[in-house]
Design an enzyme around this catalytic site. Sequence first.
Site, PDB file in Angstrom:
ATOM      1  N   THR A  47       9.699  22.163 -35.544  1.00  0.00           N
ATOM      2  CA  THR A  47       8.853  23.232 -36.094  1.00  0.00           C
ATOM      3  C   THR A  47       8.699  24.363 -35.087  1.00  0.00           C
ATOM      4  O   THR A  47       8.816  25.542 -35.431  1.00  0.00           O
ATOM      5  CB  THR A  47       7.473  22.666 -36.474  1.00  0.00           C
ATOM      6  OG1 THR A  47       7.633  21.695 -37.507  1.00  0.00           O
ATOM      7  CG2 THR A  47       6.545  23.769 -36.959  1.00  0.00           C
ATOM      8  N   ALA A 165      14.522  16.010 -32.538  1.00  0.00           N
ATOM      9  CA  ALA A 165      15.063  14.748 -32.030  1.00  0.00           C
ATOM     10  C   ALA A 165      14.636  13.534 -32.839  1.00  0.00           C
ATOM     11  O   ALA A 165      15.400  12.579 -32.975  1.00  0.00           O
ATOM     12  CB  ALA A 165      14.651  14.558 -30.571  1.00  0.00           C
ATOM     13  N   HIS A 166      13.417  13.531 -33.377  1.00  0.00           N
ATOM     14  CA  HIS A 166      12.969  12.331 -34.086  1.00  0.00           C
ATOM     15  C   HIS A 166      13.788  12.070 -35.341  1.00  0.00           C
ATOM     16  O   HIS A 166      13.828  10.950 -35.830  1.00  0.00           O
ATOM     17  CB  HIS A 166      11.475  12.412 -34.412  1.00  0.00           C
ATOM     18  CG  HIS A 166      11.138  13.265 -35.593  1.00  0.00           C
ATOM     19  ND1 HIS A 166      11.005  14.633 -35.516  1.00  0.00           N
ATOM     20  CD2 HIS A 166      10.904  12.938 -36.883  1.00  0.00           C
ATOM     21  CE1 HIS A 166      10.698  15.106 -36.706  1.00  0.00           C
ATOM     22  NE2 HIS A 166      10.627  14.108 -37.562  1.00  0.00           N
ATOM     23  N   CYS A 290       7.388  17.598 -45.172  1.00  0.00           N
ATOM     24  CA  CYS A 290       6.818  18.214 -43.972  1.00  0.00           C
ATOM     25  C   CYS A 290       5.319  18.430 -44.078  1.00  0.00           C
ATOM     26  O   CYS A 290       4.676  18.790 -43.098  1.00  0.00           O
ATOM     27  CB  CYS A 290       7.520  19.544 -43.679  1.00  0.00           C
ATOM     28  SG  CYS A 290       7.590  20.656 -45.084  1.00  0.00           S
TER      29      CYS A 290
END
Length: 345
Positions: A47, A165-166, A290
């Site tokens: 984000t 990355a997650h 999200c």
Amino acid sequence: MDSGWADPVRLYHEGRTARLLLDNARAVLAEGVGVRPDELYLTTSGTAAIRTGLSAVLAARRRVGAAVIHSAVEHSAVLHTAGDAGVEVGVDLLGRVDLEAFAEAVRQPGVAVAVLQSANHEVGTRQPVEAAAAACGDVPLLVDAAASLGHDVVPGGWSVLTASAHKWGGPAGVGLLAVRKGTRIAPAWPMDEREDGLSPGFPDVPNLLAAAAALQARLAEAAELDRQHRAWIAEIRQRVAADVADVEVVGDPEDRLPHVLMFSCLYVDGEALVTALDASGFAVSSGSACTSSTLRPSHVLAAMGVLTHGNVRVSLARTTTYGEVDRFCRVLPGIVARIRAEVGM
């Protein structure tokens, strides 16, 4: 944690050690993205990468204009950052952007930047990134690749790319912002020694190393995992449609991410369904991927013109087994029937 705790801009021994580890992490991550290390900036989340990258391009092109062309199914960070300057382009029932309308929009005067995700993070539908990039001409294209990187090939042609990355199995708190050489940006913070002002603050070197290791491992497994996941998602799609009445499976059945599936059940509350599945051992989501904590209907599904309630998003991890996929398909019909019975349907 023992070796990378120090500030990598400091000249004492521990600082120099942290800098070596940071440079190594950046090089591995850059290779995974397909850019040079000096084109990759490290942020605190996907984000943050979107907001920072989009704002920096807008600031650099303010003399050209302020309009942000984007699809109706972009991540909420795009919609919020674009604000009133956003020009939304619609999508079809599968969630794919209207390419002709997108191309027409970027040709209008006053366009600063265009934004298009590589694939949708909720329904899995891939977007025509290369064709959109060709249509953009001199207008820079920002591609949100969070859903794709580590799972799918990210098409070329973009000027700016963001990722998280997650999404590939790395730790939370690491985002990537890639900026191709020649793309003008104006960072909001001073151009100091920390990510050229694109992500100020003390970098989390251990987390960045973990993100790099995770991406390297995920890419090494990509061919086998993606083949496996694509077959399992296809099976879930078929079994859900066959075994659950009044269900709508959304997204492109073929041109999609290998590991994501969304379906909506009529006469079922999405939160109730997620809670019941959680009690059975399945961690799935509902609502917008999200913004699910807000309990608002998904803006992605609304833009597609499909059911916005009673939806479940399934995402397969590298540790998912076929036994779990099979059990999910077997218990789902009974859970849906029970919830419908409780409300008199």
